[in-house]
Design a protein around this motif. Structure first.
Motif, PDB file in Angstrom:
ATOM      1  N   GLU A  86      51.632  58.850  44.828  1.00  0.00           N
ATOM      2  CA  GLU A  86      51.595  59.103  43.683  1.00  0.00           C
ATOM      3  C   GLU A  86      52.388  60.742  42.421  1.00  0.00           C
ATOM      4  O   GLU A  86      53.501  60.961  42.273  1.00  0.00           O
ATOM      5  CB  GLU A  86      51.071  58.715  42.174  1.00  0.00           C
ATOM      6  CG  GLU A  86      50.317  57.509  42.046  1.00  0.00           C
ATOM      7  CD  GLU A  86      51.611  57.251  41.928  1.00  0.00           C
ATOM      8  OE1 GLU A  86      52.279  55.290  41.873  1.00  0.00           O
ATOM      9  OE2 GLU A  86      52.627  57.203  40.534  1.00  0.00           O
ATOM     10  N   GLU A  87      51.716  62.021  43.236  1.00  0.00           N
ATOM     11  CA  GLU A  87      52.570  62.613  42.920  1.00  0.00           C
ATOM     12  C   GLU A  87      53.524  63.383  43.425  1.00  0.00           C
ATOM     13  O   GLU A  87      54.123  64.457  42.618  1.00  0.00           O
ATOM     14  CB  GLU A  87      51.144  63.714  43.197  1.00  0.00           C
ATOM     15  CG  GLU A  87      50.159  63.654  42.687  1.00  0.00           C
ATOM     16  CD  GLU A  87      48.713  65.054  44.261  1.00  0.00           C
ATOM     17  OE1 GLU A  87      48.605  64.642  44.964  1.00  0.00           O
ATOM     18  OE2 GLU A  87      48.347  65.642  43.492  1.00  0.00           O
ATOM     19  N   GLN A 140      45.309  70.032  44.316  1.00  0.00           N
ATOM     20  CA  GLN A 140      46.084  70.858  42.855  1.00  0.00           C
ATOM     21  C   GLN A 140      46.156  72.218  43.364  1.00  0.00           C
ATOM     22  O   GLN A 140      45.926  72.865  43.079  1.00  0.00           O
ATOM     23  CB  GLN A 140      45.517  70.925  41.115  1.00  0.00           C
ATOM     24  CG  GLN A 140      46.681  70.701  39.636  1.00  0.00           C
ATOM     25  CD  GLN A 140      46.245  70.849  39.471  1.00  0.00           C
ATOM     26  OE1 GLN A 140      44.679  69.616  39.152  1.00  0.00           O
ATOM     27  NE2 GLN A 140      46.495  71.119  38.014  1.00  0.00           N
ATOM     28  N   GLY A 141      47.466  72.260  43.028  1.00  0.00           N
ATOM     29  CA  GLY A 141      48.872  74.489  42.832  1.00  0.00           C
ATOM     30  C   GLY A 141      48.373  74.125  44.610  1.00  0.00           C
ATOM     31  O   GLY A 141      48.834  75.837  44.907  1.00  0.00           O
ATOM     32  N   ALA A 142      48.450  72.918  45.089  1.00  0.00           N
ATOM     33  CA  ALA A 142      48.693  73.520  46.781  1.00  0.00           C
ATOM     34  C   ALA A 142      50.174  73.425  46.969  1.00  0.00           C
ATOM     35  O   ALA A 142      49.637  72.982  48.864  1.00  0.00           O
ATOM     36  CB  ALA A 142      46.714  72.854  47.762  1.00  0.00           C
ATOM     37  N   GLN A 143      50.853  72.806  46.552  1.00  0.00           N
ATOM     38  CA  GLN A 143      52.011  72.199  47.210  1.00  0.00           C
ATOM     39  C   GLN A 143      52.979  73.120  48.233  1.00  0.00           C
ATOM     40  O   GLN A 143      53.113  72.014  49.041  1.00  0.00           O
ATOM     41  CB  GLN A 143      52.368  70.601  46.539  1.00  0.00           C
ATOM     42  CG  GLN A 143      51.742  70.036  45.929  1.00  0.00           C
ATOM     43  CD  GLN A 143      52.164  68.538  45.444  1.00  0.00           C
ATOM     44  OE1 GLN A 143      53.716  68.787  45.831  1.00  0.00           O
ATOM     45  NE2 GLN A 143      51.578  67.687  44.979  1.00  0.00           N
ATOM     46  N   LEU A 144      53.402  74.041  47.335  1.00  0.00           N
ATOM     47  CA  LEU A 144      54.569  74.661  48.292  1.00  0.00           C
ATOM     48  C   LEU A 144      53.688  76.254  49.316  1.00  0.00           C
ATOM     49  O   LEU A 144      52.052  76.140  49.111  1.00  0.00           O
ATOM     50  CB  LEU A 144      54.721  75.794  47.534  1.00  0.00           C
ATOM     51  CG  LEU A 144      55.848  75.203  46.017  1.00  0.00           C
ATOM     52  CD1 LEU A 144      56.562  76.110  44.879  1.00  0.00           C
ATOM     53  CD2 LEU A 144      57.226  74.368  46.477  1.00  0.00           C
ATOM     54  N   PRO A 145      54.426  76.292  50.435  1.00  0.00           N
ATOM     55  CA  PRO A 145      54.220  76.617  51.419  1.00  0.00           C
ATOM     56  C   PRO A 145      53.386  78.755  50.336  1.00  0.00           C
ATOM     57  O   PRO A 145      53.660  78.420  49.822  1.00  0.00           O
ATOM     58  CB  PRO A 145      55.469  76.898  51.977  1.00  0.00           C
ATOM     59  CG  PRO A 145      56.005  75.909  51.766  1.00  0.00           C
ATOM     60  CD  PRO A 145      55.609  75.420  50.149  1.00  0.00           C
TER      61      PRO A 145
END
Lengths: 427, 427
Positions: free
Chosen positions: B72-73, B380-385
């Motif tokens: 969903e995120e 959480q907080g870990a999507q961007l490289p």
């Protein structure tokens, strides 16, 4: 988390939320067509006030400084939006010069800059930071409280281009609102993209123009939804060349306060709203919340000026003012007054946060020293709006409505900058 | 969560990951410029295999059917990407007709369709579902196990347009890969946007064309990064008009198997890779993993055909085949072989998931009955490289690399469809 609203769940805002959700495809299409005709201002943040009976932007900041308050989860949205923006403006872009505020940066602002650097690096640009501060003669490294650091270099002009030492950008992103003036170095940059344009800075920008554009945008949007635009628009009048030291000028201003208060009270009566109307008096050409005066009755104005005049940062001597319907904020986080701030990149809402202030009441400005910030954090799986949920209880639905109103303000800024472009050709 | 790789952390993939991360702005700019010249295929999903010593796409699906596996995120990313896509293709778009697969839908596929409906509704379109199945004569309501339902209606042709009863779309999104043939109703739709185009369907598409385009794309990408394109490209040869019942044809195929095995072993030797080379024999014109034959030695081919020929769905009679270097998948989730699937919308990576199969080995196809799906869930907080992290241990960094390779495959699909467009004018 939907901050608690003291107004009843059946209030006008919940009707508005429902109408907005039901009309989602039509609204998105409307924006899509608007953005075909009008260019977004690259980025912005919009302060909203939700009074329960109405919802309105109170500041459309074209030089946003709070991207550090966005949650990590939404940063990929910002990167994707930045990619789309760059692709439209200058697809071959390689180097981006980010021009920072001239005032001494605090740790929050440095953190905001680091967030922008991350976003634009991931969108495919080499990003470096420059300052227009003439006292900065060589590169300086600034450290954040958490140990991270960034380097800020003096902006140099070479013939018709600006850049940094050994750095020739094709695009320049201003994060300095130019309150300290427009340096000659920035003028006549015909070979580079300067975003937003110079007339978006406070030496030239006027709130009254933004407000006019916003009213126009809302009138058309309200027609699309079959609703009263008053639900989105604070009544506003402008008063130019006011010298608060002259009794005659203060009287004229009192008359304007009366105009706005009467209009507001009439609407309160129509809607059966049990509220005390008030107005906010703001400078027409600056973005500072601590130069805002709140007035409940025109006859109090001389006394308020006497009491607060010196402590506010309202300009001394003749200045342009606006008198705007005050919008209380009935949102609270842990019993503290809160107002949502929506961050936009290009034509996309990329996230938001709450500004909260323990020392302030619901009818006061919150953007003053002492404010704290809370990301608009959504529980997992709850980011997209959910049609069908009871109005007023779903965070994603509420935030979708906030995003719509923030985009109305951003669209108004596009209209405003088109109308005030000093280089626009007369039609 | 980074699935466990049995290969050493210092393997070639980690070097590749590091190179990819360091070159991020250059890579993003390269894609940006490529997408100026080449049109993305609207949406796609790309199956990747990570062997530790190389990483390659094994299926570029232009009619993706797994968007329900996205978390969903990441859906807001898909909505934003859909907005950008629609804006480019047909900004005034109002109605979207989604043409569903003709085969009997299971609950997973219905859930996928509901996800697409959500995405495109939120991007500002009225979405309705149509089928080309001629046995469907009136609207039917299909129910999911979780109680949700959707309505599928027969696609009608009226003069030069298709639509549904009382629904005239300007854009038609095919989710039917046309394996069952191209119905006349879909031909010569010059007034409407048909996405992807008819020649993206299997009656016309050939894997060998995709592979040629992918090799070309990777050659240029590898030059940008100064690396060996072999790290991204499985060796592939095509063999046309093969009749597996004729000994002579099987011998010719064995020779091709030898070609691919020798090329692969030579590279293994160069890189010091301790692996047993194998090939996958696949039909050139279909997307089914259970018609894939895995062969470790050319001389085994007749026996494998005798043993598995009847149970596979390899076409009987003359057919076109490709022989491709087999890429083992050394990713595991809870000791089960897993392969990442990356979902793309327009030119953007919007998310991904893992396909896992408890009954399969690392050198077997996983896209067969019994496969399960796990969203590529990030903490959480870990999507961007996160540049600077140790290669191979950061989920966002790994996923960024997957997104880059998936985009190479998507770009190859654009090249492929341009080269195979039957309506393209000769230059």
């Amino acid at each position: 988390m939907v901050p608690h609203l003291t107004t009843a769940l059946s209030g006008p805002i919940n009707e508005l939320e429902q109408r907005v959700l039901e009309s989602m495809p039509a609204i998105e299409r409307w924006f899509r067509l608007e953005w075909m005709e009008h260019t977004p201002t690259f980025y912005a943040s919009v302060d909203l006030r939700n009074a329960g009976y109405k919802l309105a932007p109170v500041d459309t900041n074209l030089f946003p400084a709070g991207f550090n308050h966005l949650s990590e989860e939404v940063l990929p949205l910002a990167v994707q939006a930045a990619m789309a923006a760059i692709e439209k403006i200058c697809p071959e872009a390689k180097n981006l010069l980010l021009v920072v505020q001239r005032r001494q940066p605090d740790s929050f602002y440095l953190s905001h800059l680091l967030t922008l650097v991350r976003i634009f690096t991931m969108a495919g640009l080499n990003v470096r930071l420059g300052t227009l501060d003439e006292t900065v003669q060589e590169a300086q490294t600034l450290r954040l409280a958490d140990g991270r650091s960034l380097q800020i270099e003096p902006v140099l002009r070479q013939r018709s281009r600006i850049g940094l030492k050994d750095f020739d950008p094709c695009t320049i992103l201003l994060n300095d609102d130019l309150s300290a003036g427009i340096p000659d170095r920035l003028r006549a940059l015909h070979e580079q993209y300067l975003l937003p344009p110079l007339h978006a800075g406070w030496p030239l920008r006027r709130k009254r123009h933004h407000q006019q554009a916003y009213e126009e945008v809302c009138k058309r949007f309200a027609k699309l939804l079959g609703m009263d635009p008053w639900l989105l628009v604070p009544a506003t009048v402008a008063q130019q060349q006011v010298d608060l030291n002259q009794a005659q000028h203060v009287q004229a201003l009192q008359a304007q306060v009366d105009v706005v208060l009467s209009r507001t009270r009439r609407k309160f009566k129509d809607y059966g709203i049990q509220e005390n109307a008030f107005v906010a008096i703001k400078p027409d050409a600056a973005s500072c919340s601590d130069c805002v005066l709140m007035v409940r009755d025109a006859k109090d104005l001389p006394e308020i000026l006497a009491r607060h005049g010196a402590s506010t940062r309202l300009p001394q001597g003749p200045c342009d003012l606006i008198v705007q319907e005050g919008i209380p904020s009935y949102e609270r986080i842990h019993d503290t007054v809160a107002e949502p701030v929506v961050c936009l990149m290009d034509r996309f809402v990329v996230g938001g946060y709450y500004r909260v202030h323990a020392g302030r009441q619901e009818n006061e400005a919150l953007n003053v020293p002492g404010a704290r910030y809370v990301p608009l954090a959504f529980a997992q799986g709850a980011q997209l709006p959910r049609p069908g949920e009871t109005p007023g209880v779903s965070a994603p639905n509420r935030f979708y409505m906030y995003g719509v109103v923030a985009r109305l303000a951003m669209l108004a800024a596009s209209y405003e900058l088109e109308a005030t472009d000093p280089e626009a050709e007369e039609l």
